[in-house]
Enzyme design. Structure first.
Site, mmCIF file in Angstrom:
data_model
loop_
_atom_site.group_PDB
_atom_site.id
_atom_site.type_symbol
_atom_site.label_atom_id
_atom_site.label_comp_id
_atom_site.label_asym_id
_atom_site.label_seq_id
_atom_site.Cartn_x
_atom_site.Cartn_y
_atom_site.Cartn_z
ATOM 1 C CG HIS A 172 -4.660 1.772 1.539
ATOM 2 N ND1 HIS A 172 -3.574 1.177 0.919
ATOM 3 C CD2 HIS A 172 -4.600 3.079 1.180
ATOM 4 C CE1 HIS A 172 -2.902 2.088 0.236
ATOM 5 N NE2 HIS A 172 -3.511 3.262 0.386
ATOM 6 C CG ASP A 212 -3.185 -2.213 0.658
ATOM 7 O OD1 ASP A 212 -4.412 -2.037 0.608
ATOM 8 O OD2 ASP A 212 -2.371 -1.284 0.732
ATOM 9 N N GLY A 281 -2.111 9.148 -2.885
ATOM 10 C CA GLY A 281 -2.844 9.194 -4.147
ATOM 11 C C GLY A 281 -2.271 8.256 -5.183
ATOM 12 C CG ASN A 282 1.856 7.772 -6.816
ATOM 13 O OD1 ASN A 282 2.459 8.787 -6.508
ATOM 14 N ND2 ASN A 282 1.759 7.358 -8.080
ATOM 15 C CB SER A 283 -2.539 4.037 -2.661
ATOM 16 O OG SER A 283 -1.724 4.554 -1.635
ATOM 17 C CG LEU A 335 -0.746 -24.799 7.971
ATOM 18 C CD1 LEU A 335 0.623 -25.273 7.505
ATOM 19 C CD2 LEU A 335 -1.780 -25.894 7.779
ATOM 20 N N GLY A 336 -1.748 -22.444 12.082
ATOM 21 C CA GLY A 336 -1.622 -22.328 13.537
ATOM 22 C C GLY A 336 -0.209 -22.556 14.026
#
Length: 524
Positions: A172, A212, A281-283, A335-336
């Site tokens: 992100h 992410d 900001g730590n992301s 796999l649905g």
């Protein structure tokens, strides 16, 4: 929420398994397989295996083998391994003639992948670890507010996993750089710890929006390189340290403990909850143990709730690094199906299949509702989490072996094809099945038509325990009239408006509105 599609839609065609005993049906399927072979050799081979036509199987297997050889010439060990595993799983008769075996391909695939073979170096001072982190800076030019221009940027954190400048962050943080819908200006830079003035250009190598994660590369000699630990060794109460650039304050180190190891914030696995301070900001920054090994990657914090923060287990990164290093968007397998952990007398005994999407892998392989998955590629499956962990290491566009137990207790093995997981599985299901069935995974209630005069009147046939319908007070046999079905613009959420006579409410007529996300950990 912005809503659209203000109508009740039924698909024009719902898949039903063909009768392959009919010769004309077999001929048509062979034609479809031949056309599919030009686009996806592995899926064509799988469809041939389902048809059980020896000549078609041989042609398709040889096509996969030829593609495998081309990958070897390109030294694309990652895709070559995927195809070799597929050929081995279907029992390819010429497997022994192939140049490289699975063990050799695995070594070649992992040989140059940054981070997988790093040795743990414990620093005398924890401040040393800070030098191995960087501030991720995405410059988006200027934005205009109230007639004035302001610098538009995204700031995150990252950490080095190789001396030559490979580093990890969150998807992100760099999303604008890889999002085809983003039409603005965006440039990627990093800033080393201790040098806030120099912006070093960087590029995105691979990314995964579902978990992410993103792998970046900067032409820099990393001051410190982290080793990847094992989040499987973590326990609630263990001490952990988070490093990053909260609200742009570079080289910040905070500490706390592991609060929980099983928070279902992702749709393909669980994340870690910790109380170490994590802010905007730590992301993408590392969460390390006492010895400096990365145990998790920070990705979210709830600013309004003190000590409620989350991190991605490092096991996910280790499993994905070969794919991220290979480049481009990392694709998860699918796999649905939809289901929950099966419990017999309180004991976990497999993954119960509670819904099968028509035309999906499970459907074509004749895996049915109420079957219980007990094994995937020879590895036991006792819980949904077991299934997720194994699937995490299974490449999309590959064939796998699945063992299931029928309600009768009989066990059987089937070959299944791992397709690419759609962005919103619930929306794919809604467009592939009739409304009465698609509501089972979406809302947790399976419906049946209750009126020949109105196609919108139903009766509840089944309620899935713990589902949205269950928590909303629905019961079996409740009459339901569906009035509207709407989606948000991104097709990530659905909203249902209906009239209901709830038995729990004395069968009083009432208007009900229910919303649901179109992805969850229970889709697989």
């Amino acid at each position: 929420m912005l809503l659209s599609c203000n109508s009740i839609k039924q698909p024009e065609h719902v898949y039903s398994r063909p009768d392959y005993t009919a010769e004309d049906v077999r001929k048509e399927e062979i034609k479809r397989i031949e056309a599919l072979r030009e686009k996806d050799t592995v899926q064509a081979l799988w469809r041939a295996m389902l048809l059980k036509d020896a000549a078609t199987i041989d042609v398709c297997a040889d096509a996969v083998a030829e593609e495998y050889k081309n990958f070897l010439k390109e030294q694309n060990w990652y895709d070559a391994l995927r195809l070799y595993d597929t050929l081995e799983r279907v029992g390819y008769s010429k497997l022994s003639s192939l140049e490289k075996k699975a063990s050799e391909l695995t070594k070649l695939t992992e040989a140059n992948v940054p981070g997988l073979s790093n040795k743990l170096i414990t620093a005398e001072k924890r401040a040393t670890y800070v030098s191995g982190t960087a501030t991720i800076w995405v410059d988006r030019g200027l934005k205009v507010e109230r007639g004035m221009g302001f610098a538009d940027r995204v700031i995150g954190s990252g950490f080095f996993i190789s001396k030559d400048g490979y580093l990890v962050t969150n998807h992100h943080v760099i999303e604008d750089l890889v999002n085809p819908k983003y039409e603005g200006y965006a440039r990627l830079y990093i800033k080393l710890s201790g040098d806030s003035d120099t912006r070093i250009p960087a590029k995105v190598i691979g990314w995964d929006p579902i978990v992410d994660l993103a792998l970046l590369k900067a032409e820099v000699d990393a001051p410190y390189v982290f080793s990847l630990g094992s989040s499987e060794d973590l326990n609630v109460g263990d001490r952990i340290y988070a490093i990053g650039s909260p609200v742009g304050l570079e080289s910040t180190l905070t500490s706390g403990i592991i609060s929980s190891l099983d928070r279902k914030l992702f749709t393909v696995g669980s994340v870690i909850q910790l109380d170490a301070a994590i802010n905007s900001g730590n992301s993408g920054g590392p969460c390390i143990d006492e010895h400096g090994a990365v145990q998790a990657i920070a990705f979210a914090g709830m600013l309004q709730y003190e000590g409620l923060n989350f991190a991605i287990p490092v096991e996910y990164l280790k499993a994905e690094l070969p794919g991220l290093f290979h480049g481009g968007k990392y694709e998860h397998s699918w796999l649905g199906g939809y289901g929950h952990t099966k419990k017999d007398l309180g004991k976990e005994s497999g993954l119960e299949v509670q819904y099968v999407m028509p035309g999906g892998s499970l459907s074509r392989a004749e895996i049915f509702e109420n079957d219980v998955i007990v094994e995937l590629n020879g590895k036991p499956v006792r819980t949904l989490e077991d299934m997720q962990r194994i699937m995490f290491r299974c490449s999309a566009k590959s064939i796998a072996s699945l063992k299931v137990r029928a309600p009768s207790g009989e066990e059987r093995t089937a070959l299944v094809y791992f397709a690419t997981r759609p962005k919103n599985p619930g929306y794919r299901i809604y467009n592939s099945d009739i409304l009465a069935n698609s509501f089972a995974p979406i809302f947790g209630m399976k419906l049946v038509h209750a009126s020949t005069s109105s196609r919108h009147k139903y009766s509840v046939q089944r309620i899935i325990n713990g589902s949205i319908a269950d928590e909303s007070g629905f019961s079996e046999n409740d009459p339901v009239e569906v009035l509207e079905v709407e989606f948000d613009d991104d097709k990530t959420s659905i909203y249902l408006k209906a009239y209901v006579k709830n038995s729990k409410k004395g069968y009083l007529d009432r208007s009900v509105g229910m919303g649901a996300q179109l992805d969850s950990p229970y889709y697989f």
